[in-house]
Each structure stands twice: as structure tokens, then as C-alpha cells.
Design a protein around this motif. Structure first.
Motif, PDB file in Angstrom:
ATOM      1  N   HIS A 138       0.848  -1.191   0.000  1.00  0.00           N
ATOM      2  CA  HIS A 138       0.000   0.000   0.000  1.00  0.00           C
ATOM      3  C   HIS A 138       0.883   1.240   0.000  1.00  0.00           C
ATOM      4  N   MET A 139       0.545   2.197  -0.836  1.00  0.00           N
ATOM      5  CA  MET A 139       1.296   3.443  -0.953  1.00  0.00           C
ATOM      6  C   MET A 139       0.515   4.572  -0.282  1.00  0.00           C
ATOM      7  N   LEU A 140       1.206   5.365   0.545  1.00  0.00           N
ATOM      8  CA  LEU A 140       0.633   6.568   1.143  1.00  0.00           C
ATOM      9  C   LEU A 140       1.254   7.778   0.460  1.00  0.00           C
ATOM     10  N   VAL A 141       0.428   8.638  -0.121  1.00  0.00           N
ATOM     11  CA  VAL A 141       0.952   9.772  -0.887  1.00  0.00           C
ATOM     12  C   VAL A 141       0.540  11.088  -0.250  1.00  0.00           C
ATOM     13  N   LEU A 142       1.364  12.104  -0.490  1.00  0.00           N
ATOM     14  CA  LEU A 142       1.169  13.420   0.114  1.00  0.00           C
ATOM     15  C   LEU A 142       0.392  14.377  -0.780  1.00  0.00           C
ATOM     16  N   PHE A 143       0.296  14.058  -2.082  1.00  0.00           N
ATOM     17  CA  PHE A 143      -0.319  14.978  -3.034  1.00  0.00           C
ATOM     18  C   PHE A 143      -1.491  14.301  -3.746  1.00  0.00           C
ATOM     19  N   PRO A 144      -2.606  14.998  -3.932  1.00  0.00           N
ATOM     20  CA  PRO A 144      -3.800  14.356  -4.493  1.00  0.00           C
ATOM     21  C   PRO A 144      -3.619  13.837  -5.909  1.00  0.00           C
ATOM     22  N   GLU A 146      -1.291  12.264  -7.173  1.00  0.00           N
ATOM     23  CA  GLU A 146      -0.586  10.983  -7.222  1.00  0.00           C
ATOM     24  C   GLU A 146      -1.529   9.784  -7.136  1.00  0.00           C
ATOM     25  N   VAL A 147      -2.730   9.994  -6.625  1.00  0.00           N
ATOM     26  CA  VAL A 147      -3.648   8.871  -6.416  1.00  0.00           C
ATOM     27  C   VAL A 147      -3.949   8.174  -7.740  1.00  0.00           C
ATOM     28  N   ASP A 148      -4.368   8.924  -8.744  1.00  0.00           N
ATOM     29  CA  ASP A 148      -4.709   8.312 -10.037  1.00  0.00           C
ATOM     30  C   ASP A 148      -3.510   7.629 -10.660  1.00  0.00           C
ATOM     31  N   LEU A 149      -2.335   8.215 -10.513  1.00  0.00           N
ATOM     32  CA  LEU A 149      -1.124   7.641 -11.094  1.00  0.00           C
ATOM     33  C   LEU A 149      -0.897   6.222 -10.558  1.00  0.00           C
ATOM     34  N   TYR A 150      -0.916   6.059  -9.234  1.00  0.00           N
ATOM     35  CA  TYR A 150      -0.660   4.743  -8.653  1.00  0.00           C
ATOM     36  C   TYR A 150      -1.831   3.793  -8.872  1.00  0.00           C
ATOM     37  N   ARG A 151      -3.030   4.327  -8.805  1.00  0.00           N
ATOM     38  CA  ARG A 151      -4.207   3.470  -8.998  1.00  0.00           C
ATOM     39  C   ARG A 151      -4.212   2.890 -10.413  1.00  0.00           C
ATOM     40  N   GLU A 152      -3.881   3.711 -11.388  1.00  0.00           N
ATOM     41  CA  GLU A 152      -3.843   3.230 -12.774  1.00  0.00           C
ATOM     42  C   GLU A 152      -2.777   2.160 -12.974  1.00  0.00           C
ATOM     43  N   GLN A 153      -1.760   2.171 -12.124  1.00  0.00           N
ATOM     44  CA  GLN A 153      -0.683   1.188 -12.236  1.00  0.00           C
ATOM     45  C   GLN A 153      -0.902  -0.018 -11.322  1.00  0.00           C
ATOM     46  N   GLY A 154      -2.082  -0.113 -10.717  1.00  0.00           N
ATOM     47  CA  GLY A 154      -2.412  -1.281  -9.917  1.00  0.00           C
ATOM     48  C   GLY A 154      -1.803  -1.299  -8.534  1.00  0.00           C
ATOM     49  N   VAL A 155      -1.420  -0.127  -8.004  1.00  0.00           N
ATOM     50  CA  VAL A 155      -0.836  -0.050  -6.664  1.00  0.00           C
ATOM     51  C   VAL A 155      -1.887   0.537  -5.711  1.00  0.00           C
ATOM     52  N   PRO A 156      -2.320  -0.194  -4.692  1.00  0.00           N
ATOM     53  CA  PRO A 156      -3.260   0.377  -3.718  1.00  0.00           C
ATOM     54  C   PRO A 156      -2.675   1.641  -3.098  1.00  0.00           C
ATOM     55  N   VAL A 157      -3.495   2.673  -2.974  1.00  0.00           N
ATOM     56  CA  VAL A 157      -2.965   3.979  -2.589  1.00  0.00           C
ATOM     57  C   VAL A 157      -3.971   4.739  -1.741  1.00  0.00           C
ATOM     58  N   THR A 158      -3.467   5.550  -0.808  1.00  0.00           N
ATOM     59  CA  THR A 158      -4.290   6.445  -0.007  1.00  0.00           C
ATOM     60  C   THR A 158      -3.637   7.825   0.023  1.00  0.00           C
ATOM     61  N   TYR A 159      -4.422   8.845  -0.266  1.00  0.00           N
ATOM     62  CA  TYR A 159      -3.961  10.226  -0.118  1.00  0.00           C
ATOM     63  C   TYR A 159      -4.168  10.641   1.325  1.00  0.00           C
ATOM     64  N   VAL A 160      -3.076  11.007   2.018  1.00  0.00           N
ATOM     65  CA  VAL A 160      -3.162  11.328   3.448  1.00  0.00           C
ATOM     66  C   VAL A 160      -2.951  12.810   3.732  1.00  0.00           C
ATOM     67  N   GLY A 161      -2.810  13.626   2.672  1.00  0.00           N
ATOM     68  CA  GLY A 161      -2.532  15.039   2.888  1.00  0.00           C
ATOM     69  C   GLY A 161      -1.069  15.271   3.205  1.00  0.00           C
ATOM     70  N   HIS A 162      -0.688  16.527   3.253  1.00  0.00           N
ATOM     71  CA  HIS A 162       0.705  16.865   3.558  1.00  0.00           C
ATOM     72  C   HIS A 162       0.790  17.419   4.967  1.00  0.00           C
ATOM     73  N   PRO A 163       1.644  16.838   5.814  1.00  0.00           N
ATOM     74  CA  PRO A 163       1.692  17.297   7.218  1.00  0.00           C
ATOM     75  C   PRO A 163       2.065  18.756   7.376  1.00  0.00           C
ATOM     76  N   LEU A 164       2.782  19.324   6.412  1.00  0.00           N
ATOM     77  CA  LEU A 164       3.114  20.742   6.513  1.00  0.00           C
ATOM     78  C   LEU A 164       1.856  21.603   6.569  1.00  0.00           C
TER      79      LEU A 164
END
Length: 407
Positions: A138-144, A146-164
Motif C-alpha cells: 500500500h502506498m501513502l501519498v502526500l499529493f492528491p 498521485e492517487v490516479d497515477l498509482y491506482r492506474e498502475q495497480g498499486v493500492p494507494v491512499t492520499y493522506v494530505g501533507h503534514p506541513l
């Protein structure tokens, strides 16, 4: 049964991310046991380190080659310990060269793997997606985006926002920041930020200082502040400053002793006492001249007009092209604010274009154009809202669900 997580974070930003993630896990299971590689922020959350975070610290390709034997020993020991322990999940925080190889081995051995901070395959080395698909449960990403990019490549992904976006105030207080830094009211303030690495300061500081000298001819009252990450970088910058003197330039590695009473609590409730000195400088500034990197996003979240620049040597360009198989990034932008907005909201002056004269011209507009400042602030306020999520909670939930799904 106590939830267990092996975690590897290889630099200060990863240490902070992992610490917040641990806080989110402990909110759901107070007895979480976490071990691996990390830094002081993780230690404060009860993390047990097998190796210090510095074990993964390298600065550039030459240093990576020099440190290769130590890095290999650390990698092998971390793999051995994790396979022997068999935690509920492994979380690699950034450090993709180290972590993706490790995750590939661990996942093949049946340990669920989460990678926190997607490698920038959208800019460089998209072929890495094949390794990511093998290595990451599972991939956790900081930028919205990126979700489609990983999803299209078959990688489970969650957008968690950027802590900054949680740590930087939605409404910066320029006057309060200037009081903390002891700056005079009513004068323009420019934050010069030529980077945190030796090579960045060596290549960018002379250009930034020459640009600032041009600006001071236009506004003799201009105040320049230069935040530095440590005393080594201060010494390096001040040696360059001696070659390109800039009257009244303030080099800051900590808040000065102003003798003033403590500032009242902020309306937004954020505590500024733990801020890096760069954040104080950016909040105080009218504009920021900054090296490409995370600091560009920080300046955007402080809603400041900024000018982005970067310069590398021809030799470094050849190494980057060889390693990535690309002569240039896949996107037309290098600065994070522009990448996120998908257009040149702020100027980027790179390589030969980063002349002192061009830097001064764009920075003068950032300092003096009120309409520009207002437009940029509106865009960056909306960006701040997009990036602001419950990062610790979302990351913890995805990690727990990944562990259960792969149990």
C-alpha cells in the motif's frame, strides 16, 4: 495482541512524518511496538532504533558511493532483524533507494509493506513503478494528483494530505514574525534561501547575493534574512557573503534574543516554539527567493510570493541523466507549488537562466507588486486547504487495514 511495526526513516523530514504516523497508531493502539531506523522525533513517540537515522544520511552521488559499504551493512542488518521479528507491517518512510529494495524482500517473505511518500516517478524514473508494484502492499501519498497515477498502475494507494499543511498556519502573521526576529516595521523583507546542502549553497548563494545587491540599489532599506540549518552551513554562507557583501544581511540559525515580552498565543493555536528558523523567516518576509525543494512548498503555505531557482554542475547533470535515463524531468515544472497547481504560478529560473539580473527582476516584482501578492495568496490558500488532512489518522488507518488484509 500488541500491534508491531518495523519502520525505516532516513532523514529529518521522514523522522517527523514517521513520528506523526506513530502518534496516529498509538491513538488506536496505545501498546504499539515500533522498531527500526529513525530519529529523535520518532524516539519521543517510543520508537526503538536499531540504527540511528544518520546511518542512511548521504549527500549526493559521490557521498553515496563512498558510504556504500556502510549502507549495505545497515540494509542487510535491517532485513535480517525484520525477517526474524516478523512484525505486523513494515513501513518505509521516503528513502526509496533503501526502502523499496527492502520492501521487495520483506513482501516476498509475507510481511505486508507500506511506503509513505511516493517517489517522484511523475518527474523522474517512471520505470520504478514496476519495482513499486512488486515491493509495496500500500502506498501513502502526500499529493492528491498521485492517487490516479498509482491506482492506474495497480498499486493500492491512499492520499493522506501533507503534514506541513497542519503545521503551518492558514493565516500567517507577518507582524508577529518580524517581532520575533527583531526586524523593523515598515521595511520590505526578503528571505534568501539558497538551500541546505553544501553544493546548493556553493552554487546558488553567490547568485542570490548578487541579485539582492541589485535589489538594494532599488530599495536601500530592504532587509534580507538568510535562515541556515546549522552552524556548518552558516560558516559556509558567511564565507560567500564576505565575497559578496550585503549591508544589513541577517544570517539566522536561531531566533535572536530580542528582549521583548513573549508573543501572545496565536489565533490559530499553533505553537511556533518548535519551528525551524526558516519558517520564521518566511512568515516575516514579503517575498522569498528559494532553492527548489520542500522549502518552495513551505513558502507557498505561508502564502508568500516566491521565485524558485536551482543550479547544478554539468557533471551532476550527466550523473542524473545516466541514473534516471532522462535529460530533463517529465513535467515542465520543478517547483512543488507549480507542480501542484499544474502551471507556472511563480517563476522558475534554472541553470543558465538563473542570472543575478533575472533573479533580481522577478524578485523585485514579488516584493513590490501588490496585485501579484494577492493573486498568489488566493491560489496558495486554496492549495493549503487541499493539502490539509488528518495525516496521522489517515496514515494509521491505512497501515492497520493493510496489516489486516495481508494477515
Amino acid at each position: 495482541m500488541t500491534f508491531s511495526a518495523a519502520i525505516v526513516a532516513g532523514e529529518p523530514s521522514g523522522d517527523l512524518l514517521a513520528a506523526r504516523m506513530l502518534r496516529g497508531l498509538r491513538a488506536r493502539d496505545a501498546d504499539v511496538r515500533a522498531m527500526g531506523i529513525g530519529g529523535p522525533a520518532m524516539a519521543r513517540e517510543g520508537f526503538e532504533a536499531w540504527h540511528p537515522m544518520d546511518a542512511l544520511s548521504v549527500f549526493g552521488y559521490v557521498d553515496a558511493l563512498r558510504q556504500a559499504p556502510r549502507l549495505i551493512r545497515t540494509w542487510r542488518d535491517t532485513r535480517r532483524r525484520t525477517l526474524g521479528w516478523r512484525p505486523d507491517v513494515f513501513v518505509g518512510v521516503d528513502a526509496p533507494d533503501f526502502n523499496l529494495r527492502l520492501e521487495e524482500k520483506l513482501r516476498a517473505a509475507g510481511i505486508p509493506t507500506v511506503h509513505f511518500v511516493g517517489p517522484s516517478i511523475w518527474a523522474w524514473r517512471f520505470e520504478r513503478i514496476h519495482q513499486i508494484r512488486r515491493a509495496v502492499s500500500h502506498m501513502l501519498v502526500l499529493f492528491p494528483f498521485e492517487v490516479d497515477l498509482y491506482r492506474e498502475q495497480g498499486v493500492p494507494v491512499t492520499y493522506v494530505g501533507h503534514p506541513l499543511a497542519e503545521l503551518i498556519p492558514a493565516r500567517p502573521d507577518r507582524a508577529a514574525a518580524r517581532a520575533r526576529l527583531g526586524l523593523q516595521a515598515g521595511r520590505r523583507v526578503l528571505a534568501l534561501m539558497p538551500g541546505s546542502r553544501e553544493s546548493e549553497i556553493r552554487l546558488l548563494a553567490p547568485r542570490f547575493l548578487q541579485a539582492a545587491r541589485i535589489l538594494m540599489r532599488q530599495d536601500p532599506d530592504l532587509e534580507c534574512v538568510v535562515p541556515v540549518v546549522n552552524e556548518r552551513r552558516r560558516t559556509q554562507f558567511e564565507a560567500i557573503l564576505a565575497q559578496y557583501p550585503l549591508p544589513g544581511c541577517r544570517v539566522l540559525s536561531a531566533l535572536p534574543e530580542t528582549g521583548q515580552a513573549a508573543a501572545p498565543p496565536r489565533v490559530d493555536g499553533l505553537d511556533t516554539s518548535g519551528w525551524p528558523i526558516a519558517w520564521h523567516a518566511m512568515e516575516a518576509a514579503d517575498a522569498v527567493l528559494v532553492a527548489s525543494g520542500t522549502a518552495t512548498l513551505e513558502a507557498a503555505l505561508f502564502k508568500r510570493p516566491l521565485v524558485i531557482s536551482y543550479v547544478i554542475t554539468p557533471w551532476m547533470r550527466r550523473i542524473m541523466a545516466w541514473k534516471s535515463g532522462q535529460d530533463a524531468p517529465s513535467l515542465p515544472w520543478v517547483g512543488l507549488p507549480n507542480i501542484l497547481e499544474r502551471e507556472f504560478v511563480v517563476p522558475e529560473l534554472l541553470q543558465e537562466a538563473a542570472t543575478p539580473e533575472a533573479l533580481a527582476e522577478h524578485t523585485w516584482a514579488a516584493l513590490t507588486d501588490a496585485d501579484l501578492a494577492e493573486r498568489v495568496a488566493r491560489r496558495f490558500t486554496a492549495l493549503h486547504e487541499t493539502l490539509s488532512r488528518d495525516t496521522p489518522g489517515l496514515a494509521a488507518q491505512a497501515i492497520l487495514e493493510t496489516s489486516r488484509a495481508n494477515a
